[in-house]
Write a protein that holds these residues in place. Structure first.
Motif, mmCIF file in Angstrom:
data_model
loop_
_atom_site.group_PDB
_atom_site.id
_atom_site.type_symbol
_atom_site.label_atom_id
_atom_site.label_comp_id
_atom_site.label_asym_id
_atom_site.label_seq_id
_atom_site.Cartn_x
_atom_site.Cartn_y
_atom_site.Cartn_z
ATOM 1 N N GLN A 151 0.837 -1.202 0.000
ATOM 2 C CA GLN A 151 0.000 0.000 0.000
ATOM 3 C C GLN A 151 0.871 1.251 0.000
ATOM 4 O O GLN A 151 0.612 2.191 -0.754
ATOM 5 C CB GLN A 151 -0.943 0.008 1.209
ATOM 6 N N PHE A 152 1.908 1.252 0.827
ATOM 7 C CA PHE A 152 2.812 2.396 0.863
ATOM 8 C C PHE A 152 3.588 2.529 -0.450
ATOM 9 O O PHE A 152 3.843 3.638 -0.913
ATOM 10 C CB PHE A 152 3.749 2.312 2.067
ATOM 11 N N ALA A 153 3.938 1.417 -1.054
ATOM 12 C CA ALA A 153 4.631 1.465 -2.349
ATOM 13 C C ALA A 153 3.727 2.089 -3.415
ATOM 14 O O ALA A 153 4.180 2.904 -4.221
ATOM 15 C CB ALA A 153 5.062 0.056 -2.771
ATOM 16 N N ALA A 154 2.451 1.731 -3.408
ATOM 17 C CA ALA A 154 1.508 2.309 -4.374
ATOM 18 C C ALA A 154 1.378 3.807 -4.154
ATOM 19 O O ALA A 154 1.335 4.584 -5.122
ATOM 20 C CB ALA A 154 0.150 1.623 -4.246
ATOM 21 N N LEU A 155 1.328 4.230 -2.902
ATOM 22 C CA LEU A 155 1.236 5.672 -2.615
ATOM 23 C C LEU A 155 2.510 6.404 -3.025
ATOM 24 O O LEU A 155 2.442 7.549 -3.504
ATOM 25 C CB LEU A 155 0.929 5.891 -1.137
ATOM 26 N N ARG A 156 3.659 5.765 -2.896
ATOM 27 C CA ARG A 156 4.914 6.376 -3.360
ATOM 28 C C ARG A 156 4.895 6.566 -4.870
ATOM 29 O O ARG A 156 5.330 7.600 -5.384
ATOM 30 C CB ARG A 156 6.115 5.532 -2.936
ATOM 31 N N VAL A 157 4.402 5.573 -5.585
ATOM 32 C CA VAL A 157 4.301 5.689 -7.054
ATOM 33 C C VAL A 157 3.415 6.873 -7.414
ATOM 34 O O VAL A 157 3.733 7.665 -8.311
ATOM 35 C CB VAL A 157 3.770 4.382 -7.675
ATOM 36 N N LEU A 158 2.298 7.027 -6.721
ATOM 37 C CA LEU A 158 1.395 8.144 -6.972
ATOM 38 C C LEU A 158 2.098 9.474 -6.696
ATOM 39 O O LEU A 158 1.956 10.429 -7.473
ATOM 40 C CB LEU A 158 0.139 8.008 -6.105
ATOM 41 N N GLY A 159 2.864 9.528 -5.627
ATOM 42 C CA GLY A 159 3.607 10.748 -5.312
ATOM 43 C C GLY A 159 4.661 11.073 -6.353
ATOM 44 O O GLY A 159 4.823 12.235 -6.753
ATOM 45 N N ILE A 160 5.374 10.062 -6.820
ATOM 46 C CA ILE A 160 6.397 10.274 -7.850
ATOM 47 C C ILE A 160 5.757 10.779 -9.139
ATOM 48 O O ILE A 160 6.265 11.714 -9.775
ATOM 49 C CB ILE A 160 7.207 8.979 -8.089
ATOM 50 N N GLN A 161 4.615 10.200 -9.513
ATOM 51 C CA GLN A 161 3.922 10.650 -10.720
ATOM 52 C C GLN A 161 3.457 12.106 -10.560
ATOM 53 O O GLN A 161 3.493 12.873 -11.521
ATOM 54 C CB GLN A 161 2.730 9.740 -11.030
#
Length: 191
Positions: A151-161
């Motif tokens: 879940q945290f990895a998915a949120l990091r991807v969203l932040g990077i995008q």
């Protein structure tokens, strides 16, 4: 087993995509090609069912379940976009269609990047929902730390995008400078 299924789904996606586009533009069978392309979501559905059954049958939640959720989320966010993008290129290359637009610059590029962020948001929302559903499903009976990490990895991807989209907004990409054209008569006189 789930990793092999995820790999098989990814390979199946590209095989169905290539087959569907080949049928549409090379074999001149557009309806059959479209039918093949419409089978692609069945791969993600199969992955979802197998992942759920694995957890139901006592499978320990692991990184493979998280990867499956992210793969399904990515497919929801970007699957249709990828098919459309490749369809435009195949239509141009094999079907005599118009040339797809080239890279965009300035405000148009920033808008494009924010649209990609919205797709990423949709994919992350699906992945987070699937992961949270799995966490609730297994409850306290198992260690769900691996699922929470995804879940945290998915949120990091969203932040990077979001950072990528913001950079195109703050520092818009400029088109390349046009090369000056020499007139043929002027070039001949210089010799």
């Amino acid at each position: 087993m789930l990793v092999a299924l995820i790999i098989a789904c990814e390979i199946g996606f590209w095989v169905l995509l290539a087959g569907g586009l080949a049928l549409r533009y090379v074999a001149k069978m557009p309806r059959f090609g479209a039918a093949v392309l419409l089978c692609e979501p069945l791969l993600e559905l199969a992955l979802l069912v197998v992942t759920t059954l694995d957890l139901k049958n006592g499978g320990e939640p692991s990184w493979t379940h998280g990867l499956a959720a992210l793969y399904i989320g990515y497919s929801v966010g970007y699957g249709h976009y990828t098919v459309q993008w490749l369809d435009r290129h195949a239509a141009h290359r094999f079907g005599g269609g118009p040339k797809p637009p080239g890279p965009t610059y300035g405000k148009a590029r920033a808008v494009h990047e924010w649209k990609l962020w919205i797709r990423t948001l949709a994919g992350v929302a699906v992945a987070l929902g699937l992961l949270q559903g799995a966490i609730w499903y297994v409850g306290d009976a198992a260690d769900t730390g691996g699922l929470q990490a995804w879940q945290f990895a998915a949120l990091r991807v969203l932040g990077i995008q979001a950072v990528i989209a913001a950079t195109y907004t703050i520092w818009p990409r400029k088109p390349p400078a046009a090369q000056p054209q020499e007139e043929p008569a002027a070039a001949g006189r210089e010799r």
